[in-house]
Design an enzyme around this catalytic site. Structure first.
Site: not given
Length: 399
Positions: A300, A274, A256, A270, A282
């Protein structure tokens, strides 16, 4: 059941009239496409387009046996002048079924955009689904049987395939044919490459296909690495490779970074592009995810995973690096690549290509560059498909 594609282009055809874009400029010869229309067994015409009679004649067919003409996408009045001998075009109300004297059954499906989809069942039971441009089926459930062939807007609405796959309407043997092709994607090799990522293909205008007969359906690579520099379009390319599949797990390795407004804006951008059905995790703990069975993974990116791994090994410090940090990092990379090799999930990973730029000024910067190069090479060895994205253009390095 035979399907002749009288046209495979968008509603305005390809090239578009009076359009000077780069795609229209090269859409010539076999890459030129009339507006999409399908002739089913010579008796059912799905969408009436300009020049349909001539297109049928060029394909070795006649429209004289057509008993029903159905429109899929909205028109203000008849689409074109109706050739002599053809019945007036119509539309089946959503949810209704039409039975032809020839034994064909046509059921109208509701769409999430203006238009009507048609599920056609042939006299011998073969099943065809035809979708209008820019639309996906609405209200699907898991009672839907698998179609032998799906003809639709794969480029414009890849999420339609994701919905169909989710309920089993598209299976491994379903022949996916892309139509309504417009100037969104360059024709030729680039178009074939993008469609192959979705397990779909395209055919030239005039081609006759047999529904239910095995075709060489493109194999979707199980493991793909997408490389590229900053703002090259590598993340968009990676996301595009999975947008036709349901229940994708997006693995964000960057965290974050609370208080970093610029990073938060990147993350938000991003997330916005999506599909809403994708889930997000995460984490940099990739090995357990790769070992689990489950939905496709989009990682990613590996660059940030390496940063985390080097932090954990204290690899930025020369003394720590020489005293054991290098061995620790090598073991982490080997563990990751072994997990990729053994994983049964579909995996698409993103990484930065940093070896072509300026040599970093610091030892730690050079160490990171070198280790990322080694990581990319090791990961690429375990992938069936490797792409390099430059200026938004994807070049296949391995396929």
């Amino acid at each position: 059941m035979e399907v002749t594609l009288l046209g495979t282009g968008g509603p305005l055809g390809l090239p578009r009239p009076d359009c000077s874009c780069a795609v229209c400029a090269v859409a010539l010869g076999a890459d030129a496409r009339a507006a999409t229309a399908l002739l089913v067994d010579g008796t059912l015409l799905l969408d009436l387009t300009p020049g349909a009679a001539f297109a049928a004649a060029r394909a070795g067919h006649s429209l004289s046996g057509v008993r029903q003409v159905l429109l899929s996408h909205p028109h203000d009045g008849p689409a074109v002048e109706v050739p002599a001998g053809l019945p007036q075009p119509g539309r089946v109300p959503d949810g209704r079924e039409l039975t032809l004297l020839t034994g064909h059954r046509v059921r109208a499906l509701s769409m999430d955009a203006p238009g009507t989809g048609y599920a056609v069942t042939g006299p011998d039971g073969q099943r065809l689904l035809y979708l209008p441009p820019g639309a996906a089926p609405a209200g699907l459930d898991e009672t839907t049987d698998t179609y032998d062939m799906v003809v639709g807007d794969v480029v414009g609405r890849p999420d339609a395939l994701a919905r169909l796959r989710l309920v089993g309407a598209v299976g491994p043997a379903t022949d996916l044919i892309a139509v309504h092709l417009d100037h969104d994607v360059p024709p030729g090799r680039e178009l074939r490459r993008r469609l192959a990522a979705a397990g779909a293909r395209t055919v030239p205008d005039g081609r006759t296909l047999t529904v239910g007969v095995y075709e060489d359906v493109p194999d979707v690579p199980r493991r793909t690495l997408v490389l590229g520099g900053a703002r090259s379009g590598k993340s968009v390319e990676a996301e595009r490779r999975l947008e036709a599949f349901p229940d994708v797990l997006y693995v964000a390795t960057g965290g974050a970074r609370n208080g970093d407004g610029e990073w938060a804006a990147r993350v938000h951008a991003h997330r916005e592009r999506r599909p809403g059905s994708w889930r997000t995790a995460e984490t940099c703990d990739l090995v357990p995810l790769l070992k689990e069975d489950g939905s496709a993974l989009l990682i990613d990116c590996l660059s940030l995973w390496l940063t985390d791994a080097m932090d954990a090994a204290n690899a930025w410090d020369d003394a720590e690096w020489a005293g054991g940090g290098e061995r620790v990092l090598r073991a982490r990379v080997e563990e990751l690549t072994a997990a990729v090799r053994e994983s049964r999930r579909t995996v698409v990973a993103v990484s930065n290509e940093v070896g072509s730029g300026i040599v970093p000024a610091t030892p730690s910067g050079r160490r990171y560059r070198d280790e990322l190069g080694r990581l990319n090479a090791a990961f690429a060895t375990e992938c069936e498909h490797v792409l390099l994205v430059v200026a938004g253009q994807a070049v296949a390095l391995k396929s």
